[in-house]
Design a protein around this motif. Sequence first.
Motif, PDB file in Angstrom:
ATOM      1  N   GLY A   1       0.695  -1.278   0.059  1.00 46.08           N
ATOM      2  CA  GLY A   1      -0.039   0.068   0.025  1.00 46.08           C
ATOM      3  C   GLY A   1       0.787   1.571  -0.091  1.00 46.08           C
ATOM      4  N   GLY A   2       2.262   1.185  -0.159  1.00 46.83           N
ATOM      5  CA  GLY A   2       2.847   2.565  -0.213  1.00 46.83           C
ATOM      6  C   GLY A   2       2.519   3.240  -1.607  1.00 46.83           C
ATOM      7  N   GLY A   3       2.890   4.350  -1.349  1.00 46.95           N
ATOM      8  CA  GLY A   3       2.618   5.557  -2.652  1.00 46.95           C
ATOM      9  C   GLY A   3       3.943   5.099  -3.676  1.00 46.95           C
ATOM     10  N   VAL A   4       5.175   4.813  -3.381  1.00 47.79           N
ATOM     11  CA  VAL A   4       6.027   4.364  -4.203  1.00 47.79           C
ATOM     12  C   VAL A   4       5.278   3.274  -5.257  1.00 47.79           C
ATOM     13  N   GLU A   5       4.968   2.124  -4.380  1.00 48.32           N
ATOM     14  CA  GLU A   5       4.498   1.170  -5.320  1.00 48.32           C
ATOM     15  C   GLU A   5       3.212   1.436  -6.106  1.00 48.32           C
ATOM     16  N   ARG A   6       2.465   2.177  -5.514  1.00 51.23           N
ATOM     17  CA  ARG A   6       0.904   2.446  -6.176  1.00 51.23           C
ATOM     18  C   ARG A   6       1.330   3.343  -7.628  1.00 51.23           C
TER      19      ARG A   6
ATOM     20  N   GLY B   1       8.610  -9.257  -4.412  1.00 49.89           N
ATOM     21  CA  GLY B   1       8.889 -10.039  -3.429  1.00 49.89           C
ATOM     22  C   GLY B   1       7.671 -10.817  -2.820  1.00 49.89           C
ATOM     23  N   ASP B   2       6.817  -9.829  -2.661  1.00 46.41           N
ATOM     24  CA  ASP B   2       5.257 -10.660  -1.980  1.00 46.41           C
ATOM     25  C   ASP B   2       4.154  -9.637  -2.652  1.00 46.41           C
ATOM     26  N   ALA B   3       3.251 -10.379  -3.619  1.00 47.61           N
ATOM     27  CA  ALA B   3       2.408  -9.672  -4.357  1.00 47.61           C
ATOM     28  C   ALA B   3       0.854  -9.736  -3.587  1.00 47.61           C
ATOM     29  N   SER B   4       0.962 -10.122  -2.418  1.00 50.72           N
ATOM     30  CA  SER B   4      -0.190 -10.618  -1.980  1.00 50.72           C
ATOM     31  C   SER B   4      -0.857  -9.225  -1.137  1.00 50.72           C
ATOM     32  N   GLY B   5      -0.244  -8.139  -1.321  1.00 47.38           N
ATOM     33  CA  GLY B   5      -0.812  -6.981  -0.398  1.00 47.38           C
ATOM     34  C   GLY B   5      -1.833  -6.188  -0.660  1.00 47.38           C
ATOM     35  N   ALA B   6      -1.941  -5.087  -0.157  1.00 52.52           N
ATOM     36  CA  ALA B   6      -3.461  -4.287  -0.236  1.00 52.52           C
ATOM     37  C   ALA B   6      -3.455  -3.743  -1.925  1.00 52.52           C
ATOM     38  N   LEU B   7      -2.388  -3.724  -2.365  1.00 48.08           N
ATOM     39  CA  LEU B   7      -2.251  -3.176  -3.931  1.00 48.08           C
ATOM     40  C   LEU B   7      -2.440  -4.305  -4.948  1.00 48.08           C
ATOM     41  N   ALA B   8      -2.400  -5.492  -4.496  1.00 53.57           N
ATOM     42  CA  ALA B   8      -2.624  -6.590  -5.119  1.00 53.57           C
ATOM     43  C   ALA B   8      -3.675  -6.403  -6.390  1.00 53.57           C
ATOM     44  N   HIS B   9      -4.824  -5.618  -5.925  1.00 57.97           N
ATOM     45  CA  HIS B   9      -6.138  -5.842  -6.881  1.00 57.97           C
ATOM     46  C   HIS B   9      -5.695  -4.710  -8.137  1.00 57.97           C
TER      47      HIS B   9
END
Length: 367
Positions: free
Chosen positions: A24-29, A50-58
């Motif tokens: 959910g970080g701004g860099v990743e978004r 590394g792990d693609a299951s976080g809040a931004l996965a959708h």
Amino acid sequence: MSQRYRNDLPHAAHILSFAQTLNGGGVERAMLRMAAGWAQAGRRVTLVVGDASGALAHELPPGVELRELHDARYRAFHRLPGIVRELAPDIVFCPGNHYTAAAVWLWWQLGKAGPPIVGKVSNTLVRPDLPRGLGLAYRIWLRLHPRFLDTVVAMTPAMAGEAMGAMGLPPGRVHVIPNPPALPIPGAPPPPMPEGRFVLGVGRLVPQKRWDRLIEAIPRLHDPDVKLLLLGEGEERPALERLIERSGLTGRVLLPGHAPDPLPAIARAAVVALTSEFEGVPGVLREAVELGTPAVATESSVAIHELLDSPTRGTIVPPGDRARLVGALNHWLAPGRKRPQPRVAAGLEPVAAYLDLFDRLAAQRIR
């Protein structure tokens, strides 16, 4: 000459980027938005995560190839050089300051045999908050960046100037390209919002953001009915929940978690607040300005003055000045206070500007 460099193909036909998690970080978004635009423009895009299951996965864009490491630890990036050798991308995009250690490892392993590496400045490079010894080491580390980054992208002119000074880069190796604008996400549920007026904070619950400053300001507001809504998730949640309970603010300060689309809350908030110790170009401030919502922000990067470029848009306060933070919030919460006029985004089209830069760098490498 390989087939991918035929005259009818772009030089940067394959772009690779990477991220530790999608929490959910701004860099990743921002990286996901850019990857979506590059893929829509017909480029092959690979994301190593590394792990693609976080809040931004959708928000993973269609048409983007995902290479998941199944390991959220930073050290998992030791595998990055092998992946780059295997996939042979034309450009590697390092999406933020946090990831430059992975970029230097890639350069160390591949050298000139690897593709050009483009690094984006995502946070301020001037860190007076660091202890003296650590601050000196950090400044030395920044001066090494020109060795392994072919070029640097800053999101605003002021951040470009800071990058040139801190890294010792000439103007020709620093480019100004903004992040793609936030757009409404079709089908995303609106964030839970309290009735009545509320102050809004958007961002990860991490030490950098110093949400404790904002929580501690709430009991000092003139209007006791104004609530605080913090949209985000992170490691500081338990500490912030204890602070809320100790301060007697249960029910007045709300932490509902990550919001896939915070734009409706930004548009409805009485004021958006950012109390960070350090920042880059905070997307929430840019979105508040574009939606006509007043903002109060700490002077946490050189870009803050570029975003809040008029006292009619918001108020900038020193990071540690609690009295001025409360005063600024009370100013914008005063009954009848006029809201700013929305500002239409203008300037470079980010996706096209990045692709033009990538193509030029890739073409230079194969000459």
